[in-house]
Enzyme design. Structure first.
Site, mmCIF file in Angstrom:
data_model
loop_
_atom_site.group_PDB
_atom_site.id
_atom_site.type_symbol
_atom_site.label_atom_id
_atom_site.label_comp_id
_atom_site.label_asym_id
_atom_site.label_seq_id
_atom_site.Cartn_x
_atom_site.Cartn_y
_atom_site.Cartn_z
ATOM 1 N N CYS A 103 2.709 8.205 2.077
ATOM 2 C CA CYS A 103 3.133 7.195 3.044
ATOM 3 C C CYS A 103 3.550 5.940 2.278
ATOM 4 O O CYS A 103 2.738 5.362 1.549
ATOM 5 C CB CYS A 103 1.953 6.924 3.983
ATOM 6 S SG CYS A 103 2.281 5.635 5.163
ATOM 7 N N GLU B 205 0.824 -1.211 0.000
ATOM 8 C CA GLU B 205 0.000 0.000 0.000
ATOM 9 C C GLU B 205 0.852 1.252 0.000
ATOM 10 O O GLU B 205 1.882 1.299 0.662
ATOM 11 C CB GLU B 205 -0.831 0.043 1.275
ATOM 12 C CG GLU B 205 -1.671 -1.166 1.482
ATOM 13 C CD GLU B 205 -2.317 -1.169 2.846
ATOM 14 O OE1 GLU B 205 -2.960 -2.160 3.172
ATOM 15 O OE2 GLU B 205 -2.174 -0.171 3.586
ATOM 16 N N CYS C 205 -1.585 -4.132 15.168
ATOM 17 C CA CYS C 205 -1.310 -3.688 13.800
ATOM 18 C C CYS C 205 -1.644 -4.744 12.751
ATOM 19 O O CYS C 205 -1.233 -5.901 12.870
ATOM 20 C CB CYS C 205 0.171 -3.299 13.708
ATOM 21 S SG CYS C 205 0.694 -2.923 12.037
ATOM 22 N N CYS D 76 5.186 -7.753 8.170
ATOM 23 C CA CYS D 76 6.166 -7.193 9.121
ATOM 24 C C CYS D 76 6.472 -8.267 10.166
ATOM 25 O O CYS D 76 5.586 -9.011 10.580
ATOM 26 C CB CYS D 76 5.599 -5.951 9.803
ATOM 27 S SG CYS D 76 6.771 -5.189 10.947
ATOM 28 N N CYS E 184 -1.968 1.285 8.568
ATOM 29 C CA CYS E 184 -0.971 0.288 8.252
ATOM 30 C C CYS E 184 -1.468 -1.122 7.866
ATOM 31 O O CYS E 184 -1.897 -1.884 8.710
ATOM 32 C CB CYS E 184 -0.206 0.213 9.576
ATOM 33 S SG CYS E 184 1.447 -0.257 9.546
ATOM 34 N N CYS F 132 3.551 -6.358 16.325
ATOM 35 C CA CYS F 132 2.817 -5.503 17.274
ATOM 36 C C CYS F 132 1.357 -5.977 17.295
ATOM 37 O O CYS F 132 0.768 -6.212 16.246
ATOM 38 C CB CYS F 132 2.914 -4.042 16.870
ATOM 39 S SG CYS F 132 4.605 -3.479 16.741
HETATM 40 N N1 SAH Z 1 6.966 -0.195 11.422
HETATM 41 C C1 SAH Z 1 7.101 1.189 11.623
HETATM 42 C C2 SAH Z 1 6.439 2.026 10.548
HETATM 43 C C3 SAH Z 1 5.134 1.559 10.029
HETATM 44 S S1 SAH Z 1 3.776 1.624 11.140
HETATM 45 C C4 SAH Z 1 6.590 1.566 12.994
HETATM 46 O O1 SAH Z 1 5.982 0.743 13.644
HETATM 47 O O2 SAH Z 1 6.852 2.696 13.406
HETATM 48 C C5 SAH Z 1 3.388 3.351 11.146
HETATM 49 C C6 SAH Z 1 2.626 3.783 12.378
HETATM 50 O O3 SAH Z 1 1.265 3.308 12.331
HETATM 51 C C7 SAH Z 1 3.226 3.261 13.666
HETATM 52 O O4 SAH Z 1 3.314 4.250 14.643
HETATM 53 C C8 SAH Z 1 2.232 2.199 14.049
HETATM 54 O O5 SAH Z 1 2.320 1.899 15.384
HETATM 55 C C9 SAH Z 1 0.926 2.833 13.607
HETATM 56 N N2 SAH Z 1 -0.214 1.923 13.542
HETATM 57 C C10 SAH Z 1 -0.219 0.601 13.253
HETATM 58 N N3 SAH Z 1 -1.476 0.105 13.313
HETATM 59 C C11 SAH Z 1 -2.268 1.145 13.667
HETATM 60 C C12 SAH Z 1 -3.670 1.272 13.910
HETATM 61 N N4 SAH Z 1 -4.486 0.242 13.781
HETATM 62 N N5 SAH Z 1 -4.145 2.494 14.267
HETATM 63 C C13 SAH Z 1 -3.326 3.562 14.377
HETATM 64 N N6 SAH Z 1 -2.009 3.502 14.145
HETATM 65 C C14 SAH Z 1 -1.479 2.304 13.801
HETATM 66 FE FE1 SF4 Z 2 5.438 -3.685 12.060
HETATM 67 FE FE2 SF4 Z 2 3.009 -2.685 12.414
HETATM 68 FE FE3 SF4 Z 2 4.655 -2.928 14.484
HETATM 69 FE FE4 SF4 Z 2 5.155 -1.075 12.585
HETATM 70 S S1 SF4 Z 2 3.393 -1.145 13.975
HETATM 71 S S2 SF4 Z 2 6.608 -2.525 13.516
HETATM 72 S S3 SF4 Z 2 4.405 -2.167 10.775
HETATM 73 S S4 SF4 Z 2 3.814 -4.630 13.257
#
Ligand code: SAH
Ligand code: SF4
Length: 374
Positions: free
Chosen positions: A117, A96, A131, A124, A355, A128
């Site tokens: 973005c 994306e 996510c 990944c 994300c 997390c």
């Molecule tokens: N992996 C990197 C960059 C990609 S994620 C990171 O984790 O920083 C980009 C941002 O989107 C991160 O701050 C992540 O925690 C956030 N994010 C992921 N899932 C999300 C969600 N469901 N709602 C809001 N932010 C989210």
């Molecule tokens: Fe990976 Fe999502 Fe965690 Fe960013 S927030 S490190 S994309 S699992």
């Protein structure tokens, strides 16, 4: 022509690597500059459009490089503000790229500030808990060329829409490396891609307008602090104590706050710039006033900016965003100490802009045998 997976994307080449490759076949150095000019200044989509190159060189390029490492699948718009491009890689993986517009009063869509973005991996590995990108683990890294080509797809979409795009090299204002994937887990490719994006022979895009977001890979943050490339850094904190953070971010076990925060300080001091701490607000997980106070102290101490992001719900996951009142109370604790803080109004909530979510939905449809079209 049949796709050869071993063929690298031309967009992953730098002026030096391309010059060296061409020298191997006896081509003069200036040809590399001509090719890059066709790619980034004139943005052609076919080798044959590179009309100042000898025919045999065009044939050699076609045989050795991929000119279209990503292809456009669909564009899902959310009002005037967000465009989400779903792109397919040559192996049919989906990624994306999102265009976020901040419309300004009194100006047309042409003049609105645009942030792009970009993704760095398919899936990944960081896992997390909140996510969508991490749900099925890491499929693979993107190559530097695949990362850069996302921006070429954006240019192509925008070229059709706005005169501004046609008039400028890169018609957007900011790039955030916040799409699918952990950029510092694909370190060499992201550094190379951003070098190409920044170079005068590439997209000529200022590094100060690029923000890279990481979940906190400490050794890589320190390595990034020593790179000549001066990109901005954002840290996905999401928990102000180890106890809360490790519940939702497994990486915190490997690099707890006692290691992460000093690395952020080192980065900030070496680069002489403010780092952003991102904090997603998730109801009953990290939205207590105690977390707000601890976050306030961390930010104050690091002289960091805080970006509060109301959680975007993900299908199949139990987490929710807190009420607006609770979000504002949390933000107030930070304001009161004079910490620089923004409470983000989430853009594109309705089109699954967080994300990895559009890709996940589309892959599910594909698995169910539904056609995936624009
Ligand atoms: N992996 C990197 C960059 C990609 S994620 C990171 O984790 O920083 C980009 C941002 O989107 C991160 O701050 C992540 O925690 C956030 N994010 C992921 N899932 C999300 C969600 N469901 N709602 C809001 N932010 C989210
Ligand atoms: Fe990976 Fe999502 Fe965690 Fe960013 S927030 S490190 S994309 S699992």
């Amino acid at each position: 022509m049949k796709f050869d997976p071993a063929k690298p994307a031309i967009h992953g080449e730098t002026l030096d690597t391309l010059t060296a490759r061409l020298a191997e076949i006896g081509q003069p150095a200036f040809r590399a500059g001509q090719i890059l000019d066709w790619l980034y200044k004139k943005r052609v989509g076919k080798w044959d459009e590179m009309t100042n190159l000898p025919r045999e060189l065009r044939a050699w390029l076609e045989e050795n490089f991929d000119l279209e490492p990503t292809s456009f699948v669909l564009d899902r718009q959310s009002g005037d503000e967000t465009d989400k491009l779903l792109l397919a890689l040559r192996d049919r993986s989906l990624i994306e790229t999102v265009i976020i517009r901040a419309p300004m009063l009194g100006v047309g869509v042409d003049q609105s500030r645009k942030t792009i973005c970009i993704s760095t991996q398919v899936g990944c590995a960081m896992g997390c808990k909140f996510c969508a990108s991490g749900l099925e683990g890491l499929k693979r890294n993107l190559s530097a060329g695949e990362i850069v080509h996302q921006l070429m797809q954006v240019c192509r979409q925008e070229d059709v829409k706005t005169p501004r795009a046609r008039a400028e090299l890169a018609s957007f204002d900011n790039i955030v490396v916040m799409g699918m994937g952990e950029p510092l887990h694909n370190y060499d490719a992201i550094i190379r891609a951003l070098t190409i994006v920044n170079a005068p022979w590439g997209l000529g895009f200022g590094v100060r307008r690029i923000t890279l977001s990481t979940s906190g890979l400490v050794p890589r943050i320190l390595q990034l602090a020593d790179e000549p490339l001066g990109v901005r850094l954002a840290i996905s904190l999401h928990g102000a104590t180890d106890e809360v953070r490790e519940q939702i971010m497994p990486i915190n076990k490997r690099y707890p706050l006692a290691e992460l925060l000093p690395a952020v300080r080192t980065f900030s001091e070496k680069k002489g710039r403010m780092v952003t701490l991102e904090f997603i607000l998730i109801e009953d997980v990290n939205d207590s006033l105690d977390q707000a106070e601890k976050l306030r102290d961390i930010a104050y101490d690091l002289h960091a900016h805080v970006n509060l992001i109301p959680y975007n719900t993900v299908e199949g996951l139990p987490w929710k965003r807190p009420s607006v009142t609770r979000q504002e109370k949390f933000a107030d604790v930070l304001y009161q100490r004079g910490v620089s803080v923004t409470l983000r109004r989430e853009k594109g909530h309705d089109i699954a802009a967080a994300c990895g979510q559009l890709r996940l939905q589309t892959e599910k449809q594909r698995d169910d045998g539904m056609p995936v079209t624009a």
